[in-house]
Enzyme design. Structure first.
Site, PDB file in Angstrom:
ATOM      1  CG  HIS A   1       2.440  -1.686 -15.644  1.00 48.15           C
ATOM      2  ND1 HIS A   1       2.334  -3.134 -15.232  1.00 48.15           N
ATOM      3  CD2 HIS A   1       3.557  -1.899 -16.279  1.00 48.15           C
ATOM      4  CE1 HIS A   1       3.153  -3.854 -15.677  1.00 48.15           C
ATOM      5  NE2 HIS A   1       3.882  -3.131 -16.407  1.00 48.15           N
TER       6      HIS A   1
ATOM      7  CG  ASN B   1      -3.274  -0.986 -13.015  1.00 51.77           C
ATOM      8  OD1 ASN B   1      -3.113  -1.050 -11.860  1.00 51.77           O
ATOM      9  ND2 ASN B   1      -2.508  -1.418 -14.064  1.00 51.77           N
TER      10      ASN B   1
ATOM     11  CG  ASN C   1       1.815   3.072  -5.649  1.00 48.94           C
ATOM     12  OD1 ASN C   1       2.002   4.144  -6.340  1.00 48.94           O
ATOM     13  ND2 ASN C   1       2.429   1.809  -5.777  1.00 48.94           N
TER      14      ASN C   1
ATOM     15  N   GLY D   1       0.637  -1.268   0.035  1.00 46.11           N
ATOM     16  CA  GLY D   1      -0.104   0.011  -0.025  1.00 46.11           C
ATOM     17  C   GLY D   1       0.743   1.061   0.125  1.00 46.11           C
TER      18      GLY D   1
ATOM     19  CG  LEU E   1      -1.121  -8.163  -6.918  1.00 45.47           C
ATOM     20  CD1 LEU E   1       0.115  -9.082  -6.287  1.00 45.47           C
ATOM     21  CD2 LEU E   1      -0.178  -7.607  -8.124  1.00 45.47           C
TER      22      LEU E   1
ATOM     23  CG  ASP F   1      -0.795  -3.911 -17.656  1.00 51.17           C
ATOM     24  OD1 ASP F   1      -1.312  -3.431 -16.883  1.00 51.17           O
ATOM     25  OD2 ASP F   1       0.108  -4.724 -17.453  1.00 51.17           O
TER      26      ASP F   1
END
Ligand code: GRF
Length: 204
Positions: free
Chosen positions: A112, A110, A16, A14, A93, A153
Site C-alpha cells: 500500500h 499487499n 511492483n 506491474g 484493485l 488495509d
C-alpha cells in the site's frame, strides 16, 4: 528442494511485479519463483511483463462472469491452480473474496502506498492516496507491506518505509518517488522474509 512459489495478482502497470522479477533475476530472492501472474484487467501491462519473462499469465475478468460469486470462484480456482506458498497483491484493485482469504489466510500480502494507518482503507488507491497526503500537508509519507485480512488495509504490518514529501511535489511526483524509494524495495524484502521463514520452518 521446492521453490517458494508466488502467485502475483495485478491490475495495472506491474512495476511492483517487475521489482519482484528483478530481485529473483539478480539472486536477491533466493529459492523464490513466480508460478502465476493473474490480472483482473485484460489490458494490464503487467501481463505483458510476465509473458516476456516466460511466466504463466492469465486474466480473470469480472466481465467474463455472470455475477460476483462466479467471478470469485474463478479467481480462487486460478490461484489454487498455481499452488502458491504466498499470494502477493501487487497493485490488485479488486477486493479479495472471502473464499480466498479463508483458504490462504496469513499467506497473502499487499503493498500500500502510504504509511498505514494514514491514507488507507476504502477509496484510498492509486493517485488518490498521494492527493490525500498532499492535501493534509504531511511531510513524511511512504509505503507499507501488510498481511491481508478481511478488512481493507487492516491486516498486521510487516514492513514500512518512509519517504520525505517535498514542497514541489504533485500527486504524480510523489507517487513516483514512493514507488522507487519504498514500494519496489519493501515488497521484495517482505517476500524474502516470508520465504526465509518458510524454509526455516521446513528445516532447510
Ligand atoms: C502501487 O502504487 C501500489 O502500491 C498500489 O497500486 C500501484 C500499482 O503499481 N496498490 P504497479 O502496477 O505495480 O506499477
Amino acid at each position: 528442494m521446492d521453490d517458494f512459489r508466488l502467485c502475483v495478482l495485478v491490475s495495472g502497470g506491474g512495476t511492483n511485479l517487475q521489482a519482484i522479477m528483478d530481485r529473483i533475476a539478480d539472486g536477491t530472492l533466493k529459492g523464490v519463483s513466480i508460478s502465476c501472474v493473474i490480472s483482473n484487467n485484460p489490458d494490464a501491462y503487467a501481463l505483458k511483463r510476465a509473458e516476456k519473462a516466460g511466466i504463466p499469465a492469465i486474466c480473470v475478468s469480472r466481465k467474463d462472469h455472470p455475477d460476483n460469486d462466479d467471478f470469485n470462484r474463478a479467481l480462487l480456482q486460478a490461484i489454487r491452480s498455481s499452488d502458491p506458498m504466498l499470494v502477493v497483491l501487487a497493485g490488485f484493485l479488486v477486493v479479495l473474496p472471502a473464499e480466498v482469504i479463508n483458504e490462504f489466510g496469513g499467506r497473502i500480502i499487499n503493498i500500500h502506498p502510504s504509511l498505514i494507518p494514514s491514507f488507507c482503507g476504502k477509496g484510498y488507491y492509486g493517485l488518490h492516496v498521494h492527493e490525500a497526503a498532499l492535501a493534509r500537508g504531511v511531510k513524511v509519507t511512504g509505503a507499507t507491506v501488510h498481511i491481508v485480512d478481511e478488512g481493507t488495509d487492516t491486516g498486521p504490518i510487516l514492513i514500512q518505509k518512509p519517504v520525505m514529501v517535498e514542497d514541489s511535489d504533485t500527486p504524480e511526483t510523489l507517487q513516483k518517488r514512493v514507488m522507487e524509494e519504498a514500494e519496489w524495495v519493501i515488497l521484495p524484502e517482505a517476500i524474502n522474509r516470508m520465504a526465509k521463514d518458510f524454509f526455516e520452518g521446513r528445516g532447510k
